[in-house]
Motif scaffolding. Structure first.
Motif, PDB file in Angstrom:
ATOM      1  N   ASP A   1       0.819  -1.214   0.000  1.00  0.00           N
ATOM      2  CA  ASP A   1       0.000   0.000   0.000  1.00  0.00           C
ATOM      3  C   ASP A   1       0.851   1.261   0.000  1.00  0.00           C
ATOM      4  O   ASP A   1       0.458   2.272  -0.584  1.00  0.00           O
ATOM      5  CB  ASP A   1      -0.949   0.010   1.203  1.00  0.00           C
ATOM      6  CG  ASP A   1      -2.082  -0.994   1.046  1.00  0.00           C
ATOM      7  OD1 ASP A   1      -2.390  -1.386  -0.095  1.00  0.00           O
ATOM      8  OD2 ASP A   1      -2.657  -1.391   2.080  1.00  0.00           O
ATOM      9  N   SER A   2       2.002   1.212   0.643  1.00  0.00           N
ATOM     10  CA  SER A   2       2.884   2.375   0.678  1.00  0.00           C
ATOM     11  C   SER A   2       3.382   2.712  -0.726  1.00  0.00           C
ATOM     12  O   SER A   2       3.394   3.878  -1.131  1.00  0.00           O
ATOM     13  CB  SER A   2       4.063   2.116   1.623  1.00  0.00           C
ATOM     14  OG  SER A   2       4.953   3.198   1.598  1.00  0.00           O
ATOM     15  N   LEU A   3       3.788   1.698  -1.463  1.00  0.00           N
ATOM     16  CA  LEU A   3       4.242   1.923  -2.838  1.00  0.00           C
ATOM     17  C   LEU A   3       3.074   2.403  -3.701  1.00  0.00           C
ATOM     18  O   LEU A   3       3.228   3.307  -4.518  1.00  0.00           O
ATOM     19  CB  LEU A   3       4.857   0.650  -3.426  1.00  0.00           C
ATOM     20  CG  LEU A   3       5.304   0.743  -4.883  1.00  0.00           C
ATOM     21  CD1 LEU A   3       6.329   1.861  -5.072  1.00  0.00           C
ATOM     22  CD2 LEU A   3       5.860  -0.592  -5.354  1.00  0.00           C
ATOM     23  N   ARG A   4       1.917   1.817  -3.499  1.00  0.00           N
ATOM     24  CA  ARG A   4       0.731   2.241  -4.260  1.00  0.00           C
ATOM     25  C   ARG A   4       0.456   3.724  -4.019  1.00  0.00           C
ATOM     26  O   ARG A   4       0.221   4.489  -4.939  1.00  0.00           O
ATOM     27  CB  ARG A   4      -0.482   1.400  -3.847  1.00  0.00           C
ATOM     28  CG  ARG A   4      -1.716   1.684  -4.667  1.00  0.00           C
ATOM     29  CD  ARG A   4      -2.880   0.760  -4.249  1.00  0.00           C
ATOM     30  NE  ARG A   4      -3.937   0.773  -5.221  1.00  0.00           N
ATOM     31  CZ  ARG A   4      -4.790   1.782  -5.398  1.00  0.00           C
ATOM     32  NH1 ARG A   4      -4.705   2.859  -4.641  1.00  0.00           N
ATOM     33  NH2 ARG A   4      -5.725   1.719  -6.327  1.00  0.00           N
ATOM     34  N   ARG A   5       0.511   4.140  -2.749  1.00  0.00           N
ATOM     35  CA  ARG A   5       0.288   5.544  -2.389  1.00  0.00           C
ATOM     36  C   ARG A   5       1.333   6.446  -3.042  1.00  0.00           C
ATOM     37  O   ARG A   5       1.022   7.502  -3.593  1.00  0.00           O
ATOM     38  CB  ARG A   5       0.337   5.666  -0.864  1.00  0.00           C
ATOM     39  CG  ARG A   5       0.309   7.052  -0.306  1.00  0.00           C
ATOM     40  CD  ARG A   5      -1.112   7.589  -0.141  1.00  0.00           C
ATOM     41  NE  ARG A   5      -1.475   8.385  -1.287  1.00  0.00           N
ATOM     42  CZ  ARG A   5      -2.668   8.349  -1.876  1.00  0.00           C
ATOM     43  NH1 ARG A   5      -3.625   7.588  -1.455  1.00  0.00           N
ATOM     44  NH2 ARG A   5      -2.927   9.097  -2.910  1.00  0.00           N
ATOM     45  N   ASP A   6       2.607   6.029  -2.984  1.00  0.00           N
ATOM     46  CA  ASP A   6       3.684   6.813  -3.612  1.00  0.00           C
ATOM     47  C   ASP A   6       3.431   6.977  -5.104  1.00  0.00           C
ATOM     48  O   ASP A   6       3.622   8.068  -5.657  1.00  0.00           O
ATOM     49  CB  ASP A   6       5.046   6.142  -3.396  1.00  0.00           C
ATOM     50  CG  ASP A   6       5.532   6.240  -1.969  1.00  0.00           C
ATOM     51  OD1 ASP A   6       4.963   7.024  -1.176  1.00  0.00           O
ATOM     52  OD2 ASP A   6       6.497   5.515  -1.632  1.00  0.00           O
ATOM     53  N   LEU A   7       3.026   5.901  -5.764  1.00  0.00           N
ATOM     54  CA  LEU A   7       2.782   5.965  -7.207  1.00  0.00           C
ATOM     55  C   LEU A   7       1.621   6.900  -7.533  1.00  0.00           C
ATOM     56  O   LEU A   7       1.683   7.662  -8.516  1.00  0.00           O
ATOM     57  CB  LEU A   7       2.535   4.566  -7.766  1.00  0.00           C
ATOM     58  CG  LEU A   7       3.767   3.660  -7.816  1.00  0.00           C
ATOM     59  CD1 LEU A   7       3.360   2.215  -8.069  1.00  0.00           C
ATOM     60  CD2 LEU A   7       4.758   4.143  -8.870  1.00  0.00           C
TER      61      LEU A   7
ATOM     62  N   THR B   1       8.906  -0.253 -13.513  1.00  0.00           N
ATOM     63  CA  THR B   1       7.654  -0.223 -14.270  1.00  0.00           C
ATOM     64  C   THR B   1       6.847  -1.493 -14.005  1.00  0.00           C
ATOM     65  O   THR B   1       5.621  -1.467 -14.052  1.00  0.00           O
ATOM     66  CB  THR B   1       7.903  -0.059 -15.780  1.00  0.00           C
ATOM     67  OG1 THR B   1       8.788  -1.083 -16.216  1.00  0.00           O
ATOM     68  CG2 THR B   1       8.475   1.309 -16.101  1.00  0.00           C
ATOM     69  N   THR B   2       7.528  -2.575 -13.697  1.00  0.00           N
ATOM     70  CA  THR B   2       6.837  -3.818 -13.360  1.00  0.00           C
ATOM     71  C   THR B   2       5.918  -3.605 -12.153  1.00  0.00           C
ATOM     72  O   THR B   2       4.802  -4.118 -12.116  1.00  0.00           O
ATOM     73  CB  THR B   2       7.851  -4.943 -13.068  1.00  0.00           C
ATOM     74  OG1 THR B   2       8.675  -5.112 -14.212  1.00  0.00           O
ATOM     75  CG2 THR B   2       7.165  -6.230 -12.720  1.00  0.00           C
ATOM     76  N   ALA B   3       6.388  -2.831 -11.177  1.00  0.00           N
ATOM     77  CA  ALA B   3       5.568  -2.547 -10.004  1.00  0.00           C
ATOM     78  C   ALA B   3       4.322  -1.755 -10.406  1.00  0.00           C
ATOM     79  O   ALA B   3       3.221  -2.024  -9.913  1.00  0.00           O
ATOM     80  CB  ALA B   3       6.372  -1.776  -8.965  1.00  0.00           C
ATOM     81  N   VAL B   4       4.495  -0.806 -11.311  1.00  0.00           N
ATOM     82  CA  VAL B   4       3.356  -0.008 -11.763  1.00  0.00           C
ATOM     83  C   VAL B   4       2.338  -0.914 -12.453  1.00  0.00           C
ATOM     84  O   VAL B   4       1.141  -0.861 -12.164  1.00  0.00           O
ATOM     85  CB  VAL B   4       3.800   1.130 -12.704  1.00  0.00           C
ATOM     86  CG1 VAL B   4       2.595   1.942 -13.177  1.00  0.00           C
ATOM     87  CG2 VAL B   4       4.813   2.045 -12.024  1.00  0.00           C
ATOM     88  N   TYR B   5       2.823  -1.736 -13.373  1.00  0.00           N
ATOM     89  CA  TYR B   5       1.921  -2.660 -14.074  1.00  0.00           C
ATOM     90  C   TYR B   5       1.261  -3.631 -13.103  1.00  0.00           C
ATOM     91  O   TYR B   5       0.071  -3.929 -13.220  1.00  0.00           O
ATOM     92  CB  TYR B   5       2.676  -3.438 -15.158  1.00  0.00           C
ATOM     93  CG  TYR B   5       2.946  -2.623 -16.394  1.00  0.00           C
ATOM     94  CD1 TYR B   5       1.909  -2.260 -17.263  1.00  0.00           C
ATOM     95  CD2 TYR B   5       4.233  -2.217 -16.704  1.00  0.00           C
ATOM     96  CE1 TYR B   5       2.159  -1.515 -18.398  1.00  0.00           C
ATOM     97  CE2 TYR B   5       4.496  -1.471 -17.844  1.00  0.00           C
ATOM     98  CZ  TYR B   5       3.454  -1.122 -18.692  1.00  0.00           C
ATOM     99  OH  TYR B   5       3.700  -0.379 -19.812  1.00  0.00           O
TER     100      TYR B   5
END
Length: 191
Positions: A9-15, A44-48
């Motif tokens: 969720d932290s990475l999602r929020r950052d994105l 970019t893999t994390a974004v996808y």
């Protein structure tokens, strides 16, 4: 052996935050997932993995913005129309990139981004509820709730948008102007 990257969720929020800022600066057409990933210090893999692609990421940013905005409106609902108006401006000043993205039309030409139209309407429900309550109490004149809410929203939105764009008299006291405008809106719709 390398450990797998955790997409939390932290990475999602950052994105989401990074994307709002990048779109605010460069527009949605120039946004690349590579730029988003680099700014968030991920791949970019994390974004996808988290969003599926550019259109879904932009949609998520707008919908998250309306969720956050709606949360601030619900928290201020106890203060009636005045409280909602103050919360509107405060949220916009704290989240200017998101505000411009949600309300500025930057995504209008980006057809692949299709935010749920109910997201904006849900965020404005506290305003409709406050209008209906004030009408029931006899302090606001009778008219269709949706019409009154849209008129109030438009007036508040216009002033906040001018402030964020810094379009107005040099050295304008925006806080003072806003207080006067909220009072005028209240007088204009008073029963």
């Amino acid at each position: 052996m390398a450990r797998p990257v955790v997409h939390n969720d932290s990475l999602r929020r950052d994105l989401l935050d990074v994307t709002a800022g990048l779109v605010d600066r460069s527009g949605p057409a120039r946004l690349t997932l590579r730029d988003v990933a680099a700014a968030a210090r991920t791949s970019t893999t994390a974004v996808y993995s988290l969003f599926g692609g550019k259109a879904q990421l932009l949609t998520a940013v707008v919908e998250d913005g309306f969720r956050s905005f709606g949360d601030s409106q619900r928290a201020a609902a106890g203060g009636g129309l005045q409280g909602l108006g103050n919360a509107y401006r405060a949220w916009a000043l704290q989240h200017p990139a998101l505000y411009r993205l949600m309300f500025g039309g930057a995504l209008a030409a980006y057809v692949d981004c299709q935010p749920d139209p109910d997201a904006a309407m849900d965020a404005m429900q506290p305003l409709k509820d406050a209008v209906a309550s004030a009408q029931s109490a006899g302090t606001l004149r009778e008219a269709p709730v949706d019409l009154v809410a849209a008129a109030i929203w438009g007036q508040v939105h216009g002033l906040v948008s001018l402030e964020l764009a810094q379009v107005g008299p040099p050295g304008a006291d925006w806080a003072g102007v806003y207080v006067q405008a909220l009072e005028a809106v209240g007088r204009g719709w008073a029963a």
